[in-house]
Write an enzyme that holds these catalytic residues in place. Structure first.
Site, PDB file in Angstrom:
ATOM      1  N   GLY A  48      69.181  24.017  -9.658  1.00 10.15           N
ATOM      2  CA  GLY A  48      70.587  23.525  -8.940  1.00 10.15           C
ATOM      3  C   GLY A  48      70.885  22.047  -9.323  1.00 10.15           C
ATOM      4  O   GLY A  48      71.481  21.837 -10.316  1.00 10.15           O
ATOM      5  N   PHE A  49      70.906  21.366  -8.278  1.00  9.86           N
ATOM      6  CA  PHE A  49      71.034  19.865  -8.263  1.00  9.86           C
ATOM      7  C   PHE A  49      72.394  20.052  -8.786  1.00  9.86           C
ATOM      8  O   PHE A  49      72.742  18.989  -9.641  1.00  9.86           O
ATOM      9  CB  PHE A  49      70.191  19.174  -9.251  1.00  9.86           C
ATOM     10  CG  PHE A  49      68.925  19.137  -8.757  1.00  9.86           C
ATOM     11  CD1 PHE A  49      68.241  18.253  -8.060  1.00  9.86           C
ATOM     12  CD2 PHE A  49      67.920  20.092  -9.086  1.00  9.86           C
ATOM     13  CE1 PHE A  49      66.916  17.975  -7.434  1.00  9.86           C
ATOM     14  CE2 PHE A  49      66.745  19.998  -8.963  1.00  9.86           C
ATOM     15  CZ  PHE A  49      66.169  19.259  -8.051  1.00  9.86           C
ATOM     16  N   HIS A  50      73.343  20.601  -8.070  1.00 12.10           N
ATOM     17  CA  HIS A  50      74.936  20.406  -8.044  1.00 12.10           C
ATOM     18  C   HIS A  50      75.580  20.795  -6.891  1.00 12.10           C
ATOM     19  O   HIS A  50      75.135  21.418  -6.061  1.00 12.10           O
ATOM     20  CB  HIS A  50      75.537  21.020  -9.326  1.00 12.10           C
ATOM     21  CG  HIS A  50      74.993  22.479  -9.513  1.00 12.10           C
ATOM     22  ND1 HIS A  50      74.116  23.113  -9.793  1.00 12.10           N
ATOM     23  CD2 HIS A  50      76.034  23.500  -8.924  1.00 12.10           C
ATOM     24  CE1 HIS A  50      74.238  24.374  -9.681  1.00 12.10           C
ATOM     25  NE2 HIS A  50      75.278  24.604  -8.945  1.00 12.10           N
ATOM     26  N   ALA A  51      76.973  20.413  -6.829  1.00 13.01           N
ATOM     27  CA  ALA A  51      77.910  21.097  -5.873  1.00 13.01           C
ATOM     28  C   ALA A  51      78.994  21.449  -6.765  1.00 13.01           C
ATOM     29  O   ALA A  51      79.253  21.270  -7.852  1.00 13.01           O
ATOM     30  CB  ALA A  51      78.276  20.024  -4.834  1.00 13.01           C
ATOM     31  N   HIS A  96      73.382  21.802  -3.496  1.00 16.03           N
ATOM     32  CA  HIS A  96      72.523  22.716  -3.356  1.00 16.03           C
ATOM     33  C   HIS A  96      71.214  22.546  -4.386  1.00 16.03           C
ATOM     34  O   HIS A  96      71.576  22.408  -5.480  1.00 16.03           O
ATOM     35  CB  HIS A  96      72.966  24.006  -3.102  1.00 16.03           C
ATOM     36  CG  HIS A  96      73.684  24.522  -4.286  1.00 16.03           C
ATOM     37  ND1 HIS A  96      75.012  24.240  -4.461  1.00 16.03           N
ATOM     38  CD2 HIS A  96      73.419  25.234  -5.176  1.00 16.03           C
ATOM     39  CE1 HIS A  96      75.593  24.591  -5.295  1.00 16.03           C
ATOM     40  NE2 HIS A  96      74.625  25.510  -5.921  1.00 16.03           N
TER      41      HIS A  96
END
Length: 134
Positions: A48-51, A96
């Site tokens: 993840g590690f993004h929006a 997230h």
């Protein structure tokens, strides 16, 4: 304020097994344009590690479990996705991350639009700056 929006997913079944149904604009609160899933995740390797600027998604572990961490730039929340009838909404502008995948994890994600790299925010500092102006 909780960032966790659980969906009402019905698990039907009997001694023969279970049936879980995910439907456009019913159990899933949007029209589904894209479906993908994560599998074969490595132990201890988060994802993840993004929006997304505009994309809304729903996520459910159809097998196994993972820890979903959600962040709106002010509030942070987390939930174990550990049942095939426990689904959450990942709204736009929610950072997230997925952690602690079990070896048998299959994370199914339903999206309200097609893949668009321009919709991703992959830098947390940029995300925080954008949420200040929202």
């Amino acid at each position: 304020m909780s960032l966790i929006k659980l969906l009402d997913i019905k698990k039907l079944g009997d001694h023969r097994g279970h049936l879980v149904v995910l439907e456009n604009n019913k159990s899933i609160p949007f029209a589904i344009k894209r479906v993908y899933y994560l599998t074969g995740t490595q132990a201890g390797v988060p994802r993840g590690f993004h929006a997304h600027k505009e994309l809304t998604q729903a996520a459910v572990c159809v097998s196994g479990r993972c820890l979903m961490k959600m962040d709106d730039g002010i509030n942070k929340d987390e939930i174990w996705l550990d049942s095939s009838d426990k689904a959450i909404v990942i709204d736009k502008m929610i950072w997230h991350e997925m952690h602690e995948f079990s070896a048998d994890c299959v994370l199914l994600v339903l999206a309200d639009d097609y893949y668009d790299e321009e919709d991703y925010i992959r830098n947390y500092d940029v995300f925080l700056e954008l949420t200040k102006h929202a």
